[in-house]
Design a protein around this motif. Structure first.
Motif, PDB file in Angstrom:
ATOM      1  N   ALA A 122       0.837  -1.212   0.000  1.00  0.00           N
ATOM      2  CA  ALA A 122       0.000   0.000   0.000  1.00  0.00           C
ATOM      3  C   ALA A 122       0.867   1.256   0.000  1.00  0.00           C
ATOM      4  N   GLY A 123       1.997   1.204   0.697  1.00  0.00           N
ATOM      5  CA  GLY A 123       2.916   2.332   0.721  1.00  0.00           C
ATOM      6  C   GLY A 123       3.546   2.582  -0.638  1.00  0.00           C
ATOM      7  N   GLN A 135       9.591  15.742  -0.787  1.00  0.00           N
ATOM      8  CA  GLN A 135       8.232  16.306  -0.772  1.00  0.00           C
ATOM      9  C   GLN A 135       7.221  15.244  -1.201  1.00  0.00           C
ATOM     10  N   ARG A 136       7.550  14.467  -2.206  1.00  0.00           N
ATOM     11  CA  ARG A 136       6.650  13.406  -2.677  1.00  0.00           C
ATOM     12  C   ARG A 136       6.505  12.303  -1.631  1.00  0.00           C
ATOM     13  N   ILE A 137       7.590  11.999  -0.925  1.00  0.00           N
ATOM     14  CA  ILE A 137       7.519  11.010   0.159  1.00  0.00           C
ATOM     15  C   ILE A 137       6.555  11.503   1.228  1.00  0.00           C
ATOM     16  N   ASP A 138       6.650  12.783   1.560  1.00  0.00           N
ATOM     17  CA  ASP A 138       5.740  13.360   2.547  1.00  0.00           C
ATOM     18  C   ASP A 138       4.292  13.278   2.062  1.00  0.00           C
ATOM     19  N   GLU A 139       4.047  13.606   0.800  1.00  0.00           N
ATOM     20  CA  GLU A 139       2.700  13.511   0.235  1.00  0.00           C
ATOM     21  C   GLU A 139       2.196  12.064   0.284  1.00  0.00           C
ATOM     22  N   ALA A 140       3.057  11.125  -0.070  1.00  0.00           N
ATOM     23  CA  ALA A 140       2.675   9.708  -0.050  1.00  0.00           C
ATOM     24  C   ALA A 140       2.356   9.260   1.379  1.00  0.00           C
ATOM     25  N   TYR A 141       3.156   9.719   2.328  1.00  0.00           N
ATOM     26  CA  TYR A 141       2.919   9.363   3.728  1.00  0.00           C
ATOM     27  C   TYR A 141       1.541   9.825   4.183  1.00  0.00           C
ATOM     28  N   ARG A 159      -5.784   7.166   4.013  1.00  0.00           N
ATOM     29  CA  ARG A 159      -6.447   5.948   3.530  1.00  0.00           C
ATOM     30  C   ARG A 159      -6.544   4.896   4.634  1.00  0.00           C
ATOM     31  N   ASN A 160      -5.487   4.742   5.419  1.00  0.00           N
ATOM     32  CA  ASN A 160      -5.540   3.767   6.516  1.00  0.00           C
ATOM     33  C   ASN A 160      -6.552   4.173   7.578  1.00  0.00           C
ATOM     34  N   TRP A 169     -12.112   4.163  10.160  1.00  0.00           N
ATOM     35  CA  TRP A 169     -13.313   4.964  10.392  1.00  0.00           C
ATOM     36  C   TRP A 169     -14.548   4.290   9.800  1.00  0.00           C
ATOM     37  N   GLN A 170     -14.420   3.719   8.599  1.00  0.00           N
ATOM     38  CA  GLN A 170     -15.570   3.066   7.975  1.00  0.00           C
ATOM     39  C   GLN A 170     -16.093   1.936   8.847  1.00  0.00           C
TER      40      GLN A 170
END
Length: 190
Positions: free
Chosen positions: A54-55, A87-93, A99-100, A105-106
């Motif tokens: 997923a990561g 910056q992209r790593i931060d966005e992905a994190y 999502r997790n 929550w669902q």
């Protein structure tokens, strides 16, 4: 749909559409690593969190196209990613955190529901005689369909769907529901 105030703010009311406040409150509840991605500790923690299928999907969504060997070197600390990739790593994190949390929550919210506290628009600057008699309202939102819709719209950043769902939530307020199409804020516990 919510938001039938065609000239919102004409007399001095201040607020945001309810669906915007709903999305902001959900964003506010997403917590994670405090260390910045530019620090060794912050980068290492993000890369550990992203070390899963997923990561890797989250990194691909963020635009990271480097080879697995390069990512392994970043994780081991033998190489440092360029600023654009940090910056992209931060966005992905943060994408993966959202999502997790959405999955959790669902499961919980559809079963138990949650009470949403709706704070009406700020009317301190409203022209005298034009203010509405609005109070903080509380409504319990429960059900698989509505929470699935809320969370899917939030994850996909689908403002139109969040607006539709917000309209469903405020219709439970009775005849003055449209007075809450714009709000100053909302709050709830997940």
């Amino acid at each position: 749909m919510a938001g039938r105030w065609t000239q919102f703010g004409l007399y001095g009311a201040n607020g945001v559409p309810g669906w915007v406040a709903l999305g902001r409150e959900m964003d506010r509840q997403v917590t994670g690593i405090k260390s910045p991605v530019d620090t060794k500790r912050g980068l290492a923690a993000r890369l550990r969190y992203l070390d899963s299928p997923a990561g890797r999907e989250a990194m691909a969504r963020a635009g990271i196209t480097t080879r697995p060997r390069t990512i392994a070197a970043w994780t081991a600390g033998t190489r440092r990613p360029l600023p654009v990739n940090r910056q992209r790593i931060d966005e992905a994190y943060w994408d993966l955190r959202r999502r997790n949390l959405a999955i959790d929550w669902q499961r919980r919210l559809a079963r138990t529901g949650t009470r949403i506290e709706i704070h009406p628009v700020d009317q301190r600057n409203v022209t005298r005689g034009r203010a509405r008699d609005l109070t903080v309202r509380r409504v319990t939102v429960r059900g698989y369909r509505i929470w699935d819709d809320i969370i899917a719209a939030w994850i996909n950043e689908d403002g139109e769907m969040l607006d539709i769902v917000w309209d469903e939530i405020i219709t439970d307020l009775g005849s003055d529901y449209d007075s809450y199409s714009h709000v100053s804020s909302i709050g709830f516990g997940i």
